[in-house]
Design an enzyme around this catalytic site. Structure first.
Site, PDB file in Angstrom:
ATOM      1  N   GLU A  12       2.151   7.889   6.630  1.00 55.46           N
ATOM      2  CA  GLU A  12       3.477   7.957   6.076  1.00 55.46           C
ATOM      3  C   GLU A  12       3.301   7.173   4.698  1.00 55.46           C
ATOM      4  O   GLU A  12       2.852   6.153   4.755  1.00 55.46           O
ATOM      5  CB  GLU A  12       4.365   7.251   6.894  1.00 55.46           C
ATOM      6  CG  GLU A  12       5.940   7.962   6.516  1.00 55.46           C
ATOM      7  CD  GLU A  12       6.713   7.478   7.568  1.00 55.46           C
ATOM      8  OE1 GLU A  12       7.953   7.285   7.339  1.00 55.46           O
ATOM      9  OE2 GLU A  12       6.392   7.616   8.764  1.00 55.46           O
ATOM     10  N   LYS A  17       5.536  12.251   4.740  1.00 53.60           N
ATOM     11  CA  LYS A  17       4.685  12.385   5.817  1.00 53.60           C
ATOM     12  C   LYS A  17       3.478  13.241   5.548  1.00 53.60           C
ATOM     13  O   LYS A  17       3.644  14.104   4.979  1.00 53.60           O
ATOM     14  CB  LYS A  17       5.348  12.773   6.916  1.00 53.60           C
ATOM     15  CG  LYS A  17       6.444  11.646   7.387  1.00 53.60           C
ATOM     16  CD  LYS A  17       7.613  11.886   8.619  1.00 53.60           C
ATOM     17  CE  LYS A  17       8.543  11.007   8.618  1.00 53.60           C
ATOM     18  NZ  LYS A  17       9.592  11.361   9.555  1.00 53.60           N
ATOM     19  N   ASP A  82       0.068   7.142 -10.653  1.00 52.78           N
ATOM     20  CA  ASP A  82       0.109   6.542  -9.324  1.00 52.78           C
ATOM     21  C   ASP A  82      -1.014   6.821  -8.412  1.00 52.78           C
ATOM     22  O   ASP A  82      -1.300   6.979  -7.348  1.00 52.78           O
ATOM     23  CB  ASP A  82       1.054   6.671  -8.450  1.00 52.78           C
ATOM     24  CG  ASP A  82       1.378   5.866  -7.249  1.00 52.78           C
ATOM     25  OD1 ASP A  82       0.858   4.781  -7.286  1.00 52.78           O
ATOM     26  OD2 ASP A  82       2.051   6.379  -6.130  1.00 52.78           O
TER      27      ASP A  82
END
Length: 249
Positions: A12, A17, A82
């Protein structure tokens, strides 16, 4: 979704998820990421287990593929923002690497904490972002790639900070405290403070098994001044990859 049978939940992340699933037609195992686009609450984030040590040629192949994928993004004006091991998927049979969660950080600010109060990882975050720069560019992804490169080689994270300050101190202890000489404008960034004056260490100390060309490439990725960092495209031409058969990609 009809094409796949979900087998189990494997993780997760901040934005949704991840499920292990099987293609009903071919039997191929895949990772499915269910993305939560409406962010009424901050997503849960779990730190995965430390990666197993990788053979040199695998490190080289994965790093090259990572640079190639990010060069493609940057060539189209897209920053990832990221990059971290949890956002990189690998087809173990074909040894093909895929970059996930692409551009989601353009849509949302990355939460500092998840709703489970676990800290969202800062380990791969570029120093200009940690110091509050409002304008940043492709260098943020290159810094993250450098951190991932070192982690593949040394089997553990290079800068495992648990707060923004600790993250900066980890970086400064290894690379030296930045100055106006090696990073023009650094003392004018929003979150700059006076930090202890550490001297830079030799990178071979933290990646002792990495060949000299690899240390050179890592050094070029982990430059303080974002403008001095190697581009993803230039990284692909670095001598570190001379022994790699690039035609397979």
């Amino acid at each position: 979704m009809e094409k796949y049978e979900k087998l189990e939940k494997v993780g997760e992340g901040t934005y949704g998820k991840v499920y292990k699933a099987q293609d009903k037609a071919t039997g191929q195992l895949v990772a499915l990421k269910k993305t939560r686009l409406e962010m009424d609450e901050e997503g849960a984030y779990r730190r995965g287990p430390a990666p197993k040590p990788l053979p040199t040629e695998v490190v080289k192949s994965f790093l090259y593929q990572l640079c190639k994928g990010i060069a493609h993004c940057h060539g189209h004006g897209v920053l990832h923002r990221d990059l971290k091991p949890q956002n990189i998927l690998v087809d173990k049979e074909k040894m093909i690497l895929k970059i996930a969660d692409l551009g989601l950080s353009r849509a949302f600010t990355v939460p500092m904490k998840s709703y489970t109060h676990e800290i969202v990882t800062l380990w791969y975050r570029a120093p200009e972002v940690l110091l509050g720069a409002t304008h940043y560019s492709t260098g943020v992804d290159i810094w993250s790639i450098g951190c991932i490169f070192a982690e593949m080689v040394r089997r553990q994270a290079l800068f495992p900070g648990d707060s923004e300050l600790q993250q900066l101190l980890h970086i400064f202890r290894l690379l030296g405290t930045p100055t106006e000489e090696n990073w023009p404008g650094v003392t004018h960034l929003r979150d700059w403070h006076e930090y202890p004056g550490w001297k830079s260490q030799n990178l071979t100390r933290v990646v002792p098994t990495l060949e000299p060309e690899g240390v050179d490439l890592l050094t070029k990725m982990l430059q303080f001044d974002p403008a001095s960092r190697i581009s993803a495209k230039a990284a692909m031409e670095h001598p570190y990859f001379d022994s790699l058969d690039k035609s397979q990609f």
